[in-house]
Scaffold this active site. Structure first.
Site, short mmCIF file in Angstrom:
data_model
loop_
_atom_site.label_atom_id
_atom_site.label_comp_id
_atom_site.label_asym_id
_atom_site.label_seq_id
_atom_site.Cartn_x
_atom_site.Cartn_y
_atom_site.Cartn_z
N CYS A 51 0.83 -1.20 0.00
CA CYS A 51 0.00 0.00 0.00
C CYS A 51 0.87 1.26 0.00
O CYS A 51 1.84 1.36 0.74
CB CYS A 51 -0.91 0.00 1.23
SG CYS A 51 -2.03 1.42 1.26
N CYS A 55 0.43 5.02 6.85
CA CYS A 55 -0.18 4.81 8.18
C CYS A 55 0.84 4.10 9.08
O CYS A 55 1.26 2.96 8.79
CB CYS A 55 -1.44 3.96 8.04
SG CYS A 55 -2.56 4.57 6.74
N CYS A 58 0.59 0.38 10.23
CA CYS A 58 0.11 -0.66 9.32
C CYS A 58 1.19 -1.54 8.70
O CYS A 58 2.08 -1.06 8.01
CB CYS A 58 -0.73 -0.04 8.22
SG CYS A 58 -1.53 -1.32 7.21
N CYS A 95 -16.16 -9.34 6.22
CA CYS A 95 -15.55 -8.06 5.87
C CYS A 95 -14.31 -8.28 5.01
O CYS A 95 -13.39 -9.00 5.40
CB CYS A 95 -15.18 -7.32 7.15
SG CYS A 95 -14.34 -5.76 6.82
N CYS A 127 -19.32 -6.45 4.28
CA CYS A 127 -18.64 -5.18 4.52
C CYS A 127 -17.36 -5.16 3.69
O CYS A 127 -16.76 -6.21 3.45
CB CYS A 127 -18.30 -5.08 6.01
SG CYS A 127 -17.40 -3.58 6.44
N CYS A 187 -19.32 1.87 8.96
CA CYS A 187 -18.52 1.23 10.00
C CYS A 187 -17.30 2.11 10.17
O CYS A 187 -16.48 2.23 9.25
CB CYS A 187 -18.13 -0.19 9.57
SG CYS A 187 -16.99 -0.99 10.73
N ARG A 259 -17.53 -2.95 18.17
CA ARG A 259 -16.76 -4.17 17.90
C ARG A 259 -15.38 -4.10 18.54
O ARG A 259 -14.62 -3.16 18.27
CB ARG A 259 -16.62 -4.37 16.38
CG ARG A 259 -17.98 -4.33 15.67
CD ARG A 259 -17.90 -4.73 14.22
NE ARG A 259 -19.12 -4.30 13.52
CZ ARG A 259 -20.26 -5.00 13.45
NH1 ARG A 259 -20.33 -6.18 14.03
NH2 ARG A 259 -21.32 -4.52 12.82
#
Ligand code: SAM
Ligand code: DTB
Ligand code: SF4
Length: 317
Positions: A51, A55, A58, A95, A127, A187, A259
């Site tokens: 990616c 972040c 991550c 998800c 999701c 979400c 969650r």
């Protein structure tokens, strides 16, 4: 539902004596949700690693050496097989996560739409979390049968820039608006344990609770410290901070599914139990989250049984 909470009000709740806070949260919880029910969700990384975003938490960012293997977008039949397995394991929500800055246009996006349609046909909640999406993409996902779109604010507006520089808070809010506009449920949650202060956690909760309408689903993640990421050396987060944040979220957003997402593997059973008492009513179930380990499913099944919790049944059954 109140969406006009002030940051001072959120702070006052967050800082209440812990037992008062948890008791109040449990009362709110019981007014809006079955007392002993948890929803089991399953995550699948449908496009892993590489990616371009930065972040700091991550393991899938291409900027850090984390050992995560890059993988192309999974085909619909492989995804469907995983969803079938999830359903037979008792999950009612599936998800799909992709390590993209933004959902691509064209062939790959069409393939995601096909996967959404296939999973929706199983009668599961579906999701996706694909990064930023446009209003047009949101509409196409809705038409394919997508139930929810996950896009986290992650932390407070003030702390955000120390964690991510390649995308702004406002861009996140814009994606959330496209999702909402398309009629897909939202979400949206965050991560605790990244070195933020209580005030940052209050800022995150305030942002979430003042989204109008509020998110239907609020994942609260405890940072999973992935080797190679800038946050790999963060100190342990006191699990009672998770409890405090979850209880505050429950009071602020009574109807939301709260969650307990990443980080359960690092928590004791007692801490997870307190999170349930504070109003968490969903967990991710399965041996992996996206790229990091999650508690073994058989241990989770035993734990849920020992607590006398029941797994939520699919809608309409
Ligand atoms: N790339 C898309 C995006 O960022 O919107 C979707 C996938 S991304 C992995 C989904 C969410 O997982 C992030 O927003 C973050 O909140 C959470 N996450 C990622 N790495 C994590 C970690 N190490 N610990 C806890 N949560 C994490
Ligand atoms: C969310 O808030 N947590 C989930 C889900 N949304 C996509 C992801 C957690 C990822 C943890 C790190 C990993 O396994 O790569
Ligand atoms: Fe990319 Fe999402 Fe990871 Fe950020 S959280 S690096 S956008 S996969």
């Amino acid at each position: 539902m109140r969406t006009d909470w002030t940051r001072q009000e959120v702070a006052a709740l967050y800082h209440r004596p812990l037992l008062d806070l948890v008791f109040a949260a449990q009362q709110v919880h019981r007014q809006h949700h079955p007392a002993n029910q948890v929803q089991m969700c399953r995550l699948l990384s449908i496009k892993t690693g590489g990616c371009p975003e930065d972040c700091a938490y991550c393991p899938q960012s291409a900027r850090y050496q984390t050992g995560v293997q890059r993988d192309h977008l999974m085909m619909t039949d492989e995804i469907l097989a995983a969803a079938r397995q999830a359903k037979s394991d008792g999950a009612t929500r599936f998800c799909m996560g992709a390590a993209w800055r933004q959902a691509p246009q064209g062939r790959e996006f069409d393939s995601v739409l096909e996967s959404v349609r296939a999973v929706a046909e199983l009668g599961m909640e579906v999701c996706c979390t694909l990064g930023m999406i446009t209003p047009e993409q949101a509409l196409k996902l809705k038409q394919a049968g997508l139930t929810a779109y996950n896009h986290n604010l992650d932390t407070s507006p003030e702390f955000y820039s120390t964690i991510i520089s390649t995308r702004t808070y406002q861009e996140r809010l814009d994606t959330l608006a496209s999702v909402r506009q398309a009629g897909i449920t939202v979400c949206c949650g965050g991560i605790l344990g990244m070195g933020e202060s209580d005030d940052d956690r209050i800022g995150l909760l305030h942002q979430l609770a003042t989204l109008d309408p509020q998110p239907e689903s609020v994942p609260i993640n405890m940072l999973v410290r992935a080797p190679g990421t800038p946050l790999s050396g963060q100190p342990d987060l006191d699990p009672l901070i998770m409890v405090r944040a979850i209880a505050t979220a429950r009071i602020l957003m009574p109807k939301a599914m709260v969650r307990l997402a990443a980080g359960r593997k690092q928590m004791t059973r007692e801490a997870v139990c307190l999170c349930f008492l504070a109003g968490a009513n969903s967990i991710f179930f399965g041996e992996r989250l996206l790229t990091t380990p999650n508690p073994p499913p058989d241990e989770d099944a035993d734990f849920v049984r020992e607590l006398g919790l029941e797994a939520m049944q699919p809608a309409g059954s």
